[in-house]
Design a protein around this motif. Structure first.
Motif, PDB file in Angstrom:
ATOM      1  N   MET A   1      90.987  73.465   6.397  1.00 41.18           N
ATOM      2  CA  MET A   1      90.454  74.717   5.899  1.00 41.18           C
ATOM      3  C   MET A   1      89.524  75.306   6.957  1.00 41.18           C
ATOM      4  O   MET A   1      88.655  74.632   7.484  1.00 41.18           O
ATOM      5  N   GLY A   2      89.719  76.601   7.261  1.00 37.62           N
ATOM      6  CA  GLY A   2      88.913  77.271   8.262  1.00 37.62           C
ATOM      7  C   GLY A   2      87.545  77.675   7.738  1.00 37.62           C
ATOM      8  O   GLY A   2      87.294  77.699   6.530  1.00 37.62           O
ATOM      9  N   LYS A   3      86.682  78.031   8.638  1.00 39.23           N
ATOM     10  CA  LYS A   3      85.323  78.443   8.296  1.00 39.23           C
ATOM     11  C   LYS A   3      85.277  79.723   7.466  1.00 39.23           C
ATOM     12  O   LYS A   3      84.297  79.977   6.783  1.00 39.23           O
ATOM     13  N   GLN A   5      87.809  80.697   5.258  1.00 41.76           N
ATOM     14  CA  GLN A   5      88.801  80.609   4.183  1.00 41.76           C
ATOM     15  C   GLN A   5      88.332  81.399   2.965  1.00 41.76           C
ATOM     16  O   GLN A   5      87.202  81.232   2.503  1.00 41.76           O
ATOM     17  N   GLY A   6      89.184  82.295   2.479  1.00 35.92           N
ATOM     18  CA  GLY A   6      88.861  83.087   1.303  1.00 35.92           C
ATOM     19  C   GLY A   6      88.002  84.306   1.562  1.00 35.92           C
ATOM     20  O   GLY A   6      87.684  85.046   0.643  1.00 35.92           O
ATOM     21  N   GLU A  29      90.736  81.416  11.335  1.00 35.47           N
ATOM     22  CA  GLU A  29      89.732  80.682  10.570  1.00 35.47           C
ATOM     23  C   GLU A  29      89.899  80.860   9.061  1.00 35.47           C
ATOM     24  O   GLU A  29      89.086  80.385   8.290  1.00 35.47           O
ATOM     25  N   GLY A  30      90.976  81.567   8.647  1.00 38.64           N
ATOM     26  CA  GLY A  30      91.300  81.647   7.231  1.00 38.64           C
ATOM     27  C   GLY A  30      91.006  82.948   6.526  1.00 38.64           C
ATOM     28  O   GLY A  30      91.290  83.092   5.337  1.00 38.64           O
TER      29      GLY A  30
END
Length: 104
Positions: A1-3, A5-6, A29-30
């Motif tokens: 999961m990237g820094k 994410q979301g 990074e998501g």
């Protein structure tokens, strides 16, 4: 999961240079990223190069109608921005107010 994410970002001037590099990094990074550019061809090429989790919105950030269209595009996606890196040329209080309304 990237820094990121979301997270959702809006990056003006995202077709070249630092804006493009930032958009690529954010996606890696998501984050989901909205990028802007004045020229549709370059915008399409940038979206293709980034590849995923990106929407290109053609427009000029000094034109209020274009900023309104960008705002509506982000809003219609049903997302709220988590961060909004912008070109140094953007200093519109209307743009800032629009971003605050998206993020709240």
């Amino acid at each position: 999961m990237g820094k990121l994410q979301g997270k959702v970002a809006v990056i003006t001037g995202g077709t070249t240079g630092i804006g493009f590099a930032s958009a690529k990094l954010f996606v890696e990074e998501g984050a989901y990223v909205f990028i802007t550019g004045r020229r549709q061809k370059e915008l399409d090429e940038a979206v293709k190069a980034i590849g995923r989790n990106v929407t290109g919105v053609q427009g000029d950030v000094v034109k209020l109608a274009d900023l309104d269209r960008l705002y509506e595009t982000v809003r219609k996606k049903g997302t709220s921005t988590s961060c909004s890196p912008m070109s140094a040329s953007v200093a519109s209080s209307r743009w800032e107010a629009s971003l605050r309304s998206i993020t709240t």
